[in-house]
Design a protein around this motif. Structure first.
Motif, PDB file in Angstrom:
ATOM      1  N   SER A   2      -3.360   9.196  -0.396  1.00 31.72           N
ATOM      2  CA  SER A   2      -2.909   8.593   0.896  1.00 31.72           C
ATOM      3  C   SER A   2      -3.126   7.179   1.260  1.00 31.72           C
ATOM      4  O   SER A   2      -3.847   6.574   0.602  1.00 31.72           O
ATOM      5  N   MET A   3      -2.590   6.705   2.355  1.00 31.58           N
ATOM      6  CA  MET A   3      -2.748   5.323   2.724  1.00 31.58           C
ATOM      7  C   MET A   3      -4.033   4.882   3.002  1.00 31.58           C
ATOM      8  O   MET A   3      -4.499   3.922   2.563  1.00 31.58           O
ATOM      9  N   ALA A   8       0.442   4.090  -2.712  1.00 33.41           N
ATOM     10  CA  ALA A   8       0.351   5.543  -2.410  1.00 33.41           C
ATOM     11  C   ALA A   8       1.076   6.485  -2.876  1.00 33.41           C
ATOM     12  O   ALA A   8       0.821   7.746  -3.537  1.00 33.41           O
ATOM     13  N   ASN A  31       0.950  -1.196  -0.099  1.00 35.15           N
ATOM     14  CA  ASN A  31       0.153   0.022   0.069  1.00 35.15           C
ATOM     15  C   ASN A  31       0.845   1.297   0.067  1.00 35.15           C
ATOM     16  O   ASN A  31       0.455   2.187  -0.587  1.00 35.15           O
ATOM     17  N   ILE A  61      -5.837   4.303  -0.337  1.00 31.73           N
ATOM     18  CA  ILE A  61      -5.371   3.119  -0.953  1.00 31.73           C
ATOM     19  C   ILE A  61      -6.190   2.059  -0.235  1.00 31.73           C
ATOM     20  O   ILE A  61      -6.587   0.993  -1.064  1.00 31.73           O
TER      21      ILE A  61
END
Length: 224
Positions: free
Chosen positions: A191-192, A185, A181, A195
């Protein structure tokens, strides 16, 4: 973090090695949010125990007498609302692990995984997430590319991936390439949290229960 209803996470250990069961039990009992619901020494006994105590998560060895972990997993997945299963093995990425993940296992742990990571895996899987080592995931995804998929699998995969938005398709392809991830990203400037949300939606749309299955669908659809 606790179970789905805010209670303790009920866990069952299924492994034919008594020392492994003892070690795992000690690790899990150190976490106040985890309740050890029982232990079994083979797949048959494990299925009976799981039926009786209805755990949230099962730590399942692959190689066991009477009934191995793969067949036990297959039987569990055929039941309504089965528990989440974390596969335990001493091997990094053999054919048995690949089959287990294709069959819907929610996690994969080597038996020498540090205690803190085992506890983290139980929490993540109980919450609906997945726990796969990035390095092992990459190995497994690479092996999914071996051989040519059957025509029906191609059609099914194309139908499923056709439901993805453009952004979801980008993320699915990145997952299929073995990226975690954080890498996705950074690559897509998202952003995490975004994702992670995309991956969750992709799993639903592709009828997948882990990242390896996403990769499988993407490859079968010809997107890689």
């Amino acid at each position: 973090m606790s179970g789905p209803a805010g209670d303790s996470i009920r866990v069952v250990i299924v492994d034919d090695d008594a020392l492994v069961r003892t070690a795992l039990a000690m690790i899990l009992r150190d976490d106040s949010a985890i309740e050890l619901a029982g232990e079994a020494a083979d797949g048959e006994a494990g299925l009976e125990l799981i039926e009786r105590v209805a755990p949230d998560v099962v730590l399942m060895d692959i190689r066991m007498p009477r009934l191995d972990g793969l067949e036990a997993l297959s039987r569990l997945r055929a039941k309504p609302a089965p528990p989440k299963v974390i596969v335990l093995t001493t091997f990094d990425a053999d054919d048995h692990v690949l089959r287990a993940l294709r069959d819907g296992a929610s996690g994969f742990l080597l038996k020498h995984t540090p205690p803190a990571q085992i506890v983290e895996a139980v929490h993540k899987v109980a919450a609906g997430d997945h726990m796969l080592s990035p390095s092992v995931t990459a190995q497994l995804i690479a092996r999914l590319g071996d051989g040519t998929p059957e025509p029906q699998r191609v059609l099914d995969a194309q139908s499923l991936t056709g439901t993805l938005t453009d952004r979801e398709r980008e993320v699915a392809v990145a997952v299929g390439e073995g990226k975690v991830n954080a890498e996705i990203a950074q690559e897509l400037y998202l952003s995490m949290a975004t994702i992670k949300a995309h991956v969750s939606r992709i799993m639903v749309k592709l009828d997948a229960t882990n990242r390896v299955q996403i990769a499988n669908r993407v490859r079968d659809a010809g997107l890689l």
